[in-house]
Design an enzyme around this catalytic site. Structure first.
Site, PDB file in Angstrom:
ATOM      1  N   ASP A 127     -32.282 -45.243 -27.754  1.00  0.00           N
ATOM      2  CA  ASP A 127     -32.411 -43.814 -27.803  1.00  0.00           C
ATOM      3  C   ASP A 127     -32.751 -43.272 -29.114  1.00  0.00           C
ATOM      4  O   ASP A 127     -32.274 -43.469 -30.192  1.00  0.00           O
ATOM      5  CB  ASP A 127     -30.719 -43.228 -27.780  1.00  0.00           C
ATOM      6  CG  ASP A 127     -30.564 -41.707 -27.490  1.00  0.00           C
ATOM      7  OD1 ASP A 127     -31.708 -41.203 -26.864  1.00  0.00           O
ATOM      8  OD2 ASP A 127     -29.616 -41.113 -27.760  1.00  0.00           O
ATOM      9  N   HIS A 134     -33.190 -29.968 -32.092  1.00  0.00           N
ATOM     10  CA  HIS A 134     -31.681 -30.709 -32.186  1.00  0.00           C
ATOM     11  C   HIS A 134     -31.417 -31.152 -33.400  1.00  0.00           C
ATOM     12  O   HIS A 134     -30.277 -30.975 -33.975  1.00  0.00           O
ATOM     13  CB  HIS A 134     -31.768 -31.648 -31.007  1.00  0.00           C
ATOM     14  CG  HIS A 134     -30.523 -32.411 -30.864  1.00  0.00           C
ATOM     15  ND1 HIS A 134     -29.354 -32.002 -30.337  1.00  0.00           N
ATOM     16  CD2 HIS A 134     -30.230 -33.837 -31.128  1.00  0.00           C
ATOM     17  CE1 HIS A 134     -28.309 -32.858 -30.430  1.00  0.00           C
ATOM     18  NE2 HIS A 134     -28.936 -33.997 -31.082  1.00  0.00           N
ATOM     19  N   ARG A 143     -24.173 -31.986 -41.707  1.00  0.00           N
ATOM     20  CA  ARG A 143     -24.413 -32.040 -43.223  1.00  0.00           C
ATOM     21  C   ARG A 143     -24.716 -30.687 -44.002  1.00  0.00           C
ATOM     22  O   ARG A 143     -25.822 -30.574 -44.331  1.00  0.00           O
ATOM     23  CB  ARG A 143     -25.270 -32.987 -43.670  1.00  0.00           C
ATOM     24  CG  ARG A 143     -25.204 -34.230 -43.085  1.00  0.00           C
ATOM     25  CD  ARG A 143     -26.342 -35.474 -43.424  1.00  0.00           C
ATOM     26  NE  ARG A 143     -27.406 -34.854 -42.631  1.00  0.00           N
ATOM     27  CZ  ARG A 143     -28.135 -35.077 -41.323  1.00  0.00           C
ATOM     28  NH1 ARG A 143     -27.316 -35.929 -40.694  1.00  0.00           N
ATOM     29  NH2 ARG A 143     -29.055 -34.735 -41.115  1.00  0.00           N
ATOM     30  N   GLU A 200     -26.329 -34.555 -23.497  1.00  0.00           N
ATOM     31  CA  GLU A 200     -27.527 -34.323 -24.344  1.00  0.00           C
ATOM     32  C   GLU A 200     -28.704 -34.399 -23.196  1.00  0.00           C
ATOM     33  O   GLU A 200     -29.103 -35.324 -22.201  1.00  0.00           O
ATOM     34  CB  GLU A 200     -27.871 -35.598 -25.311  1.00  0.00           C
ATOM     35  CG  GLU A 200     -26.734 -35.382 -26.209  1.00  0.00           C
ATOM     36  CD  GLU A 200     -27.047 -36.282 -27.428  1.00  0.00           C
ATOM     37  OE1 GLU A 200     -27.651 -37.328 -27.188  1.00  0.00           O
ATOM     38  OE2 GLU A 200     -26.713 -35.796 -28.828  1.00  0.00           O
ATOM     39  N   GLU A 202     -32.285 -34.999 -22.205  1.00  0.00           N
ATOM     40  CA  GLU A 202     -33.344 -36.085 -22.836  1.00  0.00           C
ATOM     41  C   GLU A 202     -34.252 -36.088 -21.555  1.00  0.00           C
ATOM     42  O   GLU A 202     -34.112 -36.264 -20.449  1.00  0.00           O
ATOM     43  CB  GLU A 202     -32.875 -37.172 -23.353  1.00  0.00           C
ATOM     44  CG  GLU A 202     -31.814 -36.998 -24.316  1.00  0.00           C
ATOM     45  CD  GLU A 202     -31.551 -38.333 -25.155  1.00  0.00           C
ATOM     46  OE1 GLU A 202     -32.017 -39.206 -25.114  1.00  0.00           O
ATOM     47  OE2 GLU A 202     -30.454 -37.994 -25.910  1.00  0.00           O
ATOM     48  N   ASP A 234     -27.445 -38.282 -22.006  1.00  0.00           N
ATOM     49  CA  ASP A 234     -27.060 -39.073 -22.920  1.00  0.00           C
ATOM     50  C   ASP A 234     -25.536 -38.543 -23.212  1.00  0.00           C
ATOM     51  O   ASP A 234     -25.469 -37.969 -24.361  1.00  0.00           O
ATOM     52  CB  ASP A 234     -27.952 -39.179 -24.017  1.00  0.00           C
ATOM     53  CG  ASP A 234     -27.188 -40.216 -25.155  1.00  0.00           C
ATOM     54  OD1 ASP A 234     -26.621 -41.362 -24.588  1.00  0.00           O
ATOM     55  OD2 ASP A 234     -27.591 -40.131 -26.238  1.00  0.00           O
ATOM     56  N   ARG A 238     -18.633 -35.909 -29.472  1.00  0.00           N
ATOM     57  CA  ARG A 238     -18.997 -35.256 -30.801  1.00  0.00           C
ATOM     58  C   ARG A 238     -17.625 -35.718 -31.703  1.00  0.00           C
ATOM     59  O   ARG A 238     -18.253 -36.011 -32.881  1.00  0.00           O
ATOM     60  CB  ARG A 238     -19.193 -33.824 -30.871  1.00  0.00           C
ATOM     61  CG  ARG A 238     -20.338 -33.582 -29.796  1.00  0.00           C
ATOM     62  CD  ARG A 238     -21.504 -34.005 -29.947  1.00  0.00           C
ATOM     63  NE  ARG A 238     -22.502 -33.722 -29.223  1.00  0.00           N
ATOM     64  CZ  ARG A 238     -23.597 -34.372 -29.315  1.00  0.00           C
ATOM     65  NH1 ARG A 238     -24.035 -34.980 -29.942  1.00  0.00           N
ATOM     66  NH2 ARG A 238     -24.648 -33.648 -28.075  1.00  0.00           N
ATOM     67  N   GLN A 241     -18.257 -39.128 -32.437  1.00  0.00           N
ATOM     68  CA  GLN A 241     -19.380 -39.650 -33.387  1.00  0.00           C
ATOM     69  C   GLN A 241     -19.420 -39.101 -34.977  1.00  0.00           C
ATOM     70  O   GLN A 241     -19.882 -39.620 -35.718  1.00  0.00           O
ATOM     71  CB  GLN A 241     -20.574 -38.696 -32.466  1.00  0.00           C
ATOM     72  CG  GLN A 241     -21.757 -38.771 -33.316  1.00  0.00           C
ATOM     73  CD  GLN A 241     -22.987 -37.857 -32.475  1.00  0.00           C
ATOM     74  OE1 GLN A 241     -22.565 -37.416 -31.585  1.00  0.00           O
ATOM     75  NE2 GLN A 241     -24.142 -37.951 -32.728  1.00  0.00           N
ATOM     76  N   LYS A 254     -21.300 -43.097 -27.865  1.00  0.00           N
ATOM     77  CA  LYS A 254     -22.348 -42.857 -26.888  1.00  0.00           C
ATOM     78  C   LYS A 254     -22.321 -43.892 -25.703  1.00  0.00           C
ATOM     79  O   LYS A 254     -22.834 -43.817 -24.709  1.00  0.00           O
ATOM     80  CB  LYS A 254     -23.528 -42.847 -27.698  1.00  0.00           C
ATOM     81  CG  LYS A 254     -23.864 -41.960 -28.768  1.00  0.00           C
ATOM     82  CD  LYS A 254     -24.469 -40.629 -28.295  1.00  0.00           C
ATOM     83  CE  LYS A 254     -24.915 -39.893 -29.431  1.00  0.00           C
ATOM     84  NZ  LYS A 254     -25.644 -38.727 -29.049  1.00  0.00           N
ATOM     85  N   THR A 258     -24.406 -43.380 -20.071  1.00  0.00           N
ATOM     86  CA  THR A 258     -25.592 -42.457 -19.931  1.00  0.00           C
ATOM     87  C   THR A 258     -26.250 -42.535 -18.529  1.00  0.00           C
ATOM     88  O   THR A 258     -26.277 -43.494 -17.827  1.00  0.00           O
ATOM     89  CB  THR A 258     -26.794 -43.260 -20.958  1.00  0.00           C
ATOM     90  OG1 THR A 258     -26.338 -43.527 -21.958  1.00  0.00           O
ATOM     91  CG2 THR A 258     -28.066 -42.516 -20.940  1.00  0.00           C
ATOM     92  N   THR A 351     -32.255 -35.593 -27.764  1.00  0.00           N
ATOM     93  CA  THR A 351     -31.896 -34.292 -27.160  1.00  0.00           C
ATOM     94  C   THR A 351     -33.039 -33.263 -27.468  1.00  0.00           C
ATOM     95  O   THR A 351     -33.618 -33.112 -28.568  1.00  0.00           O
ATOM     96  CB  THR A 351     -30.647 -33.649 -27.775  1.00  0.00           C
ATOM     97  OG1 THR A 351     -29.594 -34.746 -27.824  1.00  0.00           O
ATOM     98  CG2 THR A 351     -30.293 -32.429 -26.890  1.00  0.00           C
ATOM     99  N   GLU A 365     -24.763 -27.500 -29.923  1.00  0.00           N
ATOM    100  CA  GLU A 365     -25.512 -26.571 -30.260  1.00  0.00           C
ATOM    101  C   GLU A 365     -25.452 -25.311 -29.586  1.00  0.00           C
ATOM    102  O   GLU A 365     -25.381 -24.318 -30.055  1.00  0.00           O
ATOM    103  CB  GLU A 365     -27.149 -26.941 -30.039  1.00  0.00           C
ATOM    104  CG  GLU A 365     -27.437 -28.360 -30.858  1.00  0.00           C
ATOM    105  CD  GLU A 365     -28.724 -28.725 -30.171  1.00  0.00           C
ATOM    106  OE1 GLU A 365     -28.779 -29.698 -29.447  1.00  0.00           O
ATOM    107  OE2 GLU A 365     -29.888 -28.455 -30.678  1.00  0.00           O
TER     108      GLU A 365
HETATM  109 CA    CA Z   1     -28.981 -38.963 -27.777  1.00  0.00          CA
END
Ligand code: CA
Length: 418
Positions: A127, A134, A143, A200, A202, A234, A238, A241, A254, A258, A351, A365
């Site tokens: 991935d 994203h 962060r 996600e 993708e 995916d 969160r 994660q 994750k 998928t 993503t 998001e």
């Molecule tokens: Ca991903």
């Protein structure tokens, strides 16, 4: 060398102009009856063309295409040749299959009767993180005190090795995972079902051949290695994660599932929709410079369908052109250290988000980490993250002149944790 089917080509199988699978597409999958469960088929309109029947009837020379009874041995050259044969048999003015009722009834059956399976036995799943909007949004949320993109972002396609065994085909449900999460104010983590289950959006590609371990691949060889493209969801937890991802990247957040779309769309079908990617500054190192364009103009859409709704609601619309790193660059980076790429490897893009809120490819998001709930217009239900019983539907298509080359959908329903 690509076999591009003209925009005005017509099949004796009627396909509406907005359908994803006209004669210009002809993607490959596995969805044959139980008598030939591993055999390769081609999608056209709402029909499935069973290639094994064409082998049996001598319309495809078996000695040249023995791999039709296992997708695993297929490479891009085989696909291109087979697609050409299929096109020839399906075009409106060819009576060979069209007027042979007995053979036609066996070779062409409704998608409603097909048992669609995962097209390829996936040995490895990587991935990437090539969607710059994203990556930037996640950086801002996770962060907040640092620049949104880390210093390596524009130098290499960031990625991690995902879990191939939990890649599912569209239609299979996903079970809400349990794991460790830790509230910012808590001293220690707690264990339980994720409260922040997300999707996600993708794109992914499969490779159809391998290299010898220790011998690096070149970006110029991507066309030879590429098998074709699918949509990827995916699924992500969160809260898990956020707690686990440093310093080695995501793990249990994750690896529980998928989902991919079942039809492998060929490079030949996508040729008319190739576009230049974004200007890359700084210029990438030489091994990441491709001679050709490896971005594609693919419209992408995500919908949510809760159990109370009568039809899905579109929650995001974007385009595959938003990727910073191209598919060829992802491939070249993966293989530059001499690792052995293999047939059936799946590479997901990361993503894909646009720059505006309605174009973001994840709930993280779209709701800005749960701050701004999405409202389902039909029922008034609110969503920050996914609830049990919700179905996520992703779709993607290229708009040609009077036709579409599409990917169909990748769908999955959320099941309660056990
Ligand atoms: Ca991903």
């Amino acid at each position: 060398m690509s076999f591009i089917i003209r925009a005005d080509a017509k099949s004796w199988i009627d396909v509406p102009a907005d359908h994803h699978f006209p004669i210009q597409n002809l993607p490959f999958g596995v969805g044959c009856p139980t008598t030939h469960p591993e055999c390769v088929c081609i999608r056209i309109g709402d029909q499935v063309l069973h290639l094994w029947t064409l082998l049996d009837a001598g319309l495809i020379p078996e000695e040249e295409f023995p791999m039709l009874c296992s997708f695993q041995d297929m490479d891009r050259g085989h696909m291109s040749d087979i697609r050409k044969i299929a096109y020839d048999l399906l075009r409106a003015d060819n009576p060979l299959l069209r007027d042979n009722e007995a053979l036609r009834d066996q070779a062409v059956t409704s998608i409603d009767n097909a048992e669609i399976q995962i097209p390829v036995l996936i040995g490895a799943y990587v991935d990437f993180y090539s969607g710059i909007n994203h990556a930037s949004n996640v950086g801002k949320m996770f962060r907040p005190d640092m620049p949104p993109l880390l210093p390596n972002y524009k130098e290499l396609p960031v990625g991690y090795n995902g879990r191939a065994s939990s890649v599912m085909v569209s239609g299979e449900p996903v079970r809400r995972p349990k794991g460790q999460t830790k509230d910012a104010s808590a001293e220690r983590p707690s264990f339980g079902p994720t409260k922040e289950l997300d999707f996600e959006l993708e794109m992914g590609f499969f490779t159809g051949r391998g290299n010898v371990l220790g011998e690096p691949v070149s970006i110029d060889d991507f066309t030879d290695y590429l098998l074709g493209f699918v949509l990827v969801n995916d699924w992500s937890a969160r809260d898990m994660q956020r707690w686990e991802y440093q310093p080695l990247g995501p793990f249990l957040a994750k690896s529980f599932g998928t989902s991919i779309s079942p039809w492998v769309v060929t490079l030949d079908a996508l040729e008319p929709f190739r576009v230049a990617g974004p200007k890359q500054d700084p210029q990438p190192l030489e091994y990441l410079r491709a001679k050709e364009n490896w971005h594609f103009n693919i419209e992408l859409e995500v919908s949510i369908h809760t159990e109370k709704m009568s039809k899905p609601q579109v929650v995001a619309h974007t385009n595959a052109q938003e990727l910073y790193w191209s598919f060829a660059q992802q491939f070249a980076h993966q293989g530059v250290n001499g690792t052995n790429i293999e047939p059936g490897d799946l590479y997901a893009s990361g993503t894909i988000s646009g720059t505006e809120p309605g174009s973001f490819g994840s709930l993280l998001e779209l709701t800005w980490r749960g701050r701004d709930a999405l409202v389902m217009e039909e029922t008034g239900e609110k969503r920050t993250f996914l609830e049990d019983g919700d179905t996520v539907i992703m779709t993607g298509w290229c708009q040609g002149e009077g036709y579409r080359v599409g990917f169909g959908t990748v769908e999955g329903k959320v099941l309660a944790a056990v």
